[in-house]
Every structure is written in structure tokens, then in C-alpha cells.
Design an enzyme around this catalytic site. Structure first.
Site, short mmCIF file in Angstrom:
data_model
loop_
_atom_site.label_atom_id
_atom_site.label_comp_id
_atom_site.label_asym_id
_atom_site.label_seq_id
_atom_site.Cartn_x
_atom_site.Cartn_y
_atom_site.Cartn_z
N LYS A 166 -22.95 -0.78 -32.30
CA LYS A 166 -23.52 0.42 -31.71
C LYS A 166 -23.43 0.47 -30.20
CE LYS A 166 -26.75 1.60 -35.38
NZ LYS A 166 -27.94 0.89 -35.79
N ALA B 297 -32.99 -4.86 -39.91
CA ALA B 297 -32.27 -5.08 -38.65
C ALA B 297 -31.97 -3.75 -37.96
CB ALA B 297 -30.98 -5.86 -38.91
N GLU C 138 -33.09 -2.34 -34.27
CA GLU C 138 -32.12 -1.87 -33.27
C GLU C 138 -32.52 -0.50 -32.75
OE1 GLU C 138 -28.40 -2.12 -35.38
OE2 GLU C 138 -28.81 -4.23 -35.83
N HIS D 284 -34.26 1.11 -28.69
CA HIS D 284 -33.86 2.26 -27.87
C HIS D 284 -35.04 3.10 -27.42
CE1 HIS D 284 -29.47 2.01 -28.34
NE2 HIS D 284 -29.69 1.65 -29.59
#
Lengths: 332, 332
Positions: free
Chosen positions: A125, A191, A195, A199
Site C-alpha cells: 500500500k 493486519a 494498517e 493512517h
């Protein structure tokens, strides 16, 4: 032209969380790809004749690792290294967690050091993770590995469409990716959700990774299961910049994740705004069907790029390629 | 890596009707592509330092041919052959009428016979025209020519997006392309409009080509300027079949052309419907911005594919490639 039967590509999947398990199911019906190898944190499974997705999932779920699959499994604390050393694999899908941020590059180095040659695809990503890989281009060339990076949904599917949509314009003003993800149960994507949390304003990668499941659940309770993400660090930006389409600061990625409903909170889309040669400003829009899951939109492209990467590899084109440089093939 | 300044690709445009003239304007601001050559029915113009789009258009409009451009023009009844023999060109865009249906293949043969080596792109429409080109694959390989076919809007831009969109699905049920075209004055696109008329019930290619301007005008008077086209023979179908995405009969192309309004009668779009690995049926949709003209959506992709074709040519990849096999590059 001969009528020789083409052997299926032998495919491995590194990582066996939600994404790796979906990858196994995507591979199951394909004639051109044979799923022969997979690794999780605690073990691996390998069968040259092909692995069974359901049995693998059961071993992982009920006994904690693919290493418990009999007779194809093997427990190991160095599961990736052991699998690489043992398995005959043409291409690996790195269905690994994006955290730590150095994970993909570390595994790529491990594969190079092992002397393995073949195709790698990832669904990473972050821009910074892709930058680490770009630095490996010459090493990968030397090692005889064709590594396609950014082969998931975003970056991946949506970035590729954006790169094609850009063709109508003399100049690109903005590429805006907005995704909606709905998952019924966040614990199937532990997971991925961490992630996403990384952000959020006030969080970073280390903090998110250090959160216990209870802490994640508590956070999601406060937001009623919704994660709203803006200006995310997504490698779509560097991919479109490298393709010469626009500077990376014209690419924005944001979205809404509902961790309590399989239904998407909004339709995932990419909008490409530019100026035509006649001076007209306009916007092309690509919208994903709401019934398509994140897993379908990530794993499908990943294997389409793996097939395309195999053709590059056969022609001796080694090194690191952003997925936007290559047309994915359709793997039957 | 050296810092050597890369020479721009020298580009020629064969055909100088509406599409060829738009191509010249698209090329004008590009640093990586230099427009050096063009031919119409009655002459050609060539300047290694680059042609001026406005001066060329004026010569064509006011004096009937590029051959009247001074000092770069030359009148000729074999304009394409003469230009090919004289000009130093890396790649040609075949902006030729689609009628007669053998035109592209004939020009490709002419280029092969001349000993020219380089890149060809076309914006042809019909499946049968592409089939003629596919038969030339081995000859083009032998001749050292890289020919990308179907590089316009449809087939081209929309087909490429469809091929990428297909990646989300295990099986493709339908690809449906629906275009809207608005042109203020049909006489700027005489050849294109006749090609469209050939798709109407009760018409064929020969009949449409034989129609006088007065007959076309009379037909358009009866339909109030609207041409409604269904189940058109468009090469999107064979391109997606060759890419292994679906049998050609699952691809349909139709649209509405308004010959009296620059505003599009509907937004051009492609819908890709399929079944995901989880068994969900869904549809991805790509919609072009209404402000983008047919010329922008054809010429932009054509030059993006020309740039990509130049990279293939440099690597010695010769032959005939459906555009869907290649990722277009962004030509600055």
C-alpha cells in the site's frame, strides 16, 4: 506453433491471513495457475501437485499454521526461508502484512539471496514501502527476478485504470481514489485493519502495530465500526508519477472502512480529471461494483499481473516494475 | 544511466481528415513526440524539424491537400508510398478512413514492402479489419514492424479499461460498451459518419461509402441528425477474446451519434459484468467525462500506444499486437 500443452504456472502465496486465504480460493479454479506453496508465520505447506484451499484454511484456523497440514505441511520459525529453499515455484504472491513497512523489501532480499529466480507480485500500500523496492531494481535484475509492485486494488486495479484514463488528456490535474470497504468481522483482517488505523490522525505505523486486539476493538467501538481515512500514503501516487502522468501530489487516496457490515459504505471509485488538447476540463470515473469484495479486487489483479510478469520473465525482462508499466493478463 | 537527452520520437500521421487534423493538434505540445510527416489522398508534407498543425490544416482546407504546403508539401497520387519512401519516421498513426475495410491491411503491406521499420498504431473499428491484420503477424515480425491495432477509444481506451476491470472476476458474463458522440457538423467527419451509417439496419459498407454528401444529409434530416447504433461490429470483441477474457459474443458495442450538437447525447461508458470467486455477480463501470471529445479519446490513446510500441520495437518485439496486450505509456 505447436499444440504442446502448456504447463500451469506454479504459484506460491507468502502470508496466509485474510488475503492469502482469499488468494487460495481465487487460484482454486484456475487452469493456468497451480497453487503449490504457501507460508504463514509458523510454518509452510508445499505440494507440487497442488494444495487444497479448504484443507489449508482448516489447518491454519484449527491448528494455528499451515505447518500442521498433513502430509504437506512443516512447522518452522523460518517458514519463508525454508519454503523458498524447498519449493519449485514460478511466481510468488506476497500476501504479507504491510507492517512492518520493510517487510516486502526484506522478503525480496531473502528471495534474491536464496538464488531463486521467478516472478514476484505484491499488493503493498504505502509509497515508502514501494520506494524501498524501487531501490532494489538493479539487484533484482542481477538476480533474475521480475518483481511487479502495486498489483492489488489500490494501488493496482484502480491505478492501472487511472493510467489508461489519463490518455484522453493533455495534462492531468487530479487523480482521486475513494474506496469503500465493508467487512463483517474485522478479526478476519487483523493486519489490514491495523494498517488502516495507522493512517488515522494521531496514529502511526508503530502505534497501530502495537495495539492489542482489545484496543482495536475499543477504538472501533468508539467509531461505531467506521474508519474514515483521508490523504492516505498510498503508492498510487508514485506509480502515476513514475509513469509520467502527473506529479505525485496530484494523487489523493481516501476512503471509508466499515468493520461491521459486509456492505460497502460507498462505491469505490477513481476519478481522473484533466485538460484535453482542446482545452476542456473533464473527469473520467471508474466505479467498482459494490458486490465485489476487497479480496476479489486485490487477488484477481495480483494473479493477472503474475501471469503478465511470467511473460516478462520468460523474455529476460528482470528488475522492479510498478504494475502500471505492464498490462495484466487474464489468468484462466 | 546517462543523462543523454532523449531524442523525441518522429511521428507520422497517415490520413488528414478530422482525426488526422486532431492528431496534429494533440501532438503539437508534446516534447517526447515530434510530428514530422503527414499524408492525405492528394499529397503529403514532411519536415524533419516538425510540422505546424495550423499551417497544415490551412493548406488542406484552403488548397485541398497537404501537398500545397510550402516548402514542405508535395502533390502526389501515391502520397503514402511517396511519403514512406522519403520520410525518416519512427512511428505512424494510421488515421485513415475505416472504409474500404481492407485499407489498414493494405497500408501495412505497403509499409512492409517499402522496407520501412518502426511502429504502427491504428484506430480501426471493425472486427473483420482487425482479422486481416492478425493474419499479417508473421509478415510484420519478419519486416521488423511493431503494429499495435485497436488503439483508439473503442476499440482502445474502453477496451483496455474493460480488460483491467475484468481482473476482479473469475468469469466475465458481459462487456457492454455504449458510446455517445456529439459533433456540431457532420461534414468535418465525413468518413466517420459514413462508417456509422454502414452499421444501421438496411445499410452496409458499400452502400454507405457510395452515398453522396446530399444523400447523407437527407438521411440525417429524416433522423433529426441522430444515428442510433446497436450490436455494431467492433473489434473490442476479438480483442477481449484474444486476451482470454471472454468469448467475443459476450461483448456488445452500441451508441448514439448526434450529428447536430457538440454535446454528447449520453455519457460514453463500458460496463464489465462478471462473477467473483465468492460467486457474487457485479458490474464495474467506466464513464468518460462528457467534455472529452471523440478526438481526445482516440488520439490520446493512439499516441500513448505509439510510445509503448516504440519501447517494444526497441526490444525487438515485432509483429501484430492487439492494443489490449500492452499498457499504453503517457506521451508528454
Amino acid at each position: 506453433m505447436t499444440n504442446a500443452v502448456k504447463q500451469p504456472l506454479r504459484v506460491g502465496v507468502l502470508g496466509f491471513g485474510g488475503l492469502g486465504q482469499a488468494a487460495a480460493r481465487v487460484l482454486a479454479p484456475k487452469q493456468e495457475l497451480r497453487w503449490v506453496a504457501a507460508a504463514d508465520r509458523h510454518g509452510y505447506a508445499y505440494d507440487p501437485a497442488g494444495l487444497d484451499a479448504d484443507r489449508c484454511r482448516a489447518a491454519y484456523r484449527d491448528r494455528g499454521s499451515l505447518g500442521e497440514l498433513h502430509p504437506q505441511g512443516c512447522r518452522s520459525d523460518h517458514s519463508i526461508a525454508d519454503l523458498i529453499a524447498r519449493a519449485q515455484v514460478d511466481g510468488y504472491f506476497l500476501a504479507l502484512p504491510n507492517l512492518p513497512n520493510t517487510f516486502m523489501a526484506d522478503v525480496a532480499r531473502q528471495l534474491m539471496q536464496s538464488g531463486w529466480r521467478g516472478v514476484l507480485v505484491d499488493a503493498l500500500k504505502r509509497t515508502s514501502a514501494m520506494e524501498q523496492l524501487l531501490a532494489l531494481h538493479a539487484d533484482l535484475q542481477q538476480a533474475g527476478i521480475t518483481y511487479l509492485t502495486g498489483c492489488g486494488a489500490t494501488p493496482g486495479l484502480l491505478t492501472a485504470v487511472a493510467a489508461i484514463a489519463a490518455q484522453s488528456y493533455a495534462e492531468i490535474h487530479e487523480v482521486r481514489i475513494t474506496f469503500g470497504v465493508g467487512i463483517a468481522n474485522w478479526e478476519a483482517y487483523r493486519a489490514t485493519i491495523r494498517e488502516d488505523i495507522a493512517h488515522l490522525p494521531g496514529y502511526d505505523v508503530e502505534m497501530a502495530q502495537a495495539m492489542s486486539d482489545a484496543e482495536v476493538t475499543a477504538l472501533l467501538d468508539r467509531t461505531e465500526g467506521i474508519l474514515k481515512l483521508e490523504n492516505m500514503e498510498h503508492a498510487d501516487d508514485i506509480m502515476l508519477e513514475l509513469a509520467g502522468i502527473c506529479p505525485r501530489d496530484r494523487v489523493t487516496v481516501g476512503g471509508v472502512v466499515d468493520t461491521r457490515n459486509a456492505k460497502k459504505p460507498l462505491s469505490t471509485n477513481v476519478q481522473v480529471t484533466g485538460r484535453t488538447f482542446e482545452g476542456q476540463r473533464s473527469t473520467h470515473t471508474f466505479t467498482l461494483g459494490d458486490e465485489t469484495s476487497m479480496a476479489a479486487n486485490v487477488c484477481g489483479p495480483a494473479f493477472g499481473y503474475l501471469k503478465a510478469g511470467a511473460a516478462l520473465h520468460q523474455r529476460g525482462q528482470y528488475g522492479l516494475f510498478p504494475a502500471t508499466a505492464v498490462m495484466p493478463q487474464f489468468a484462466r
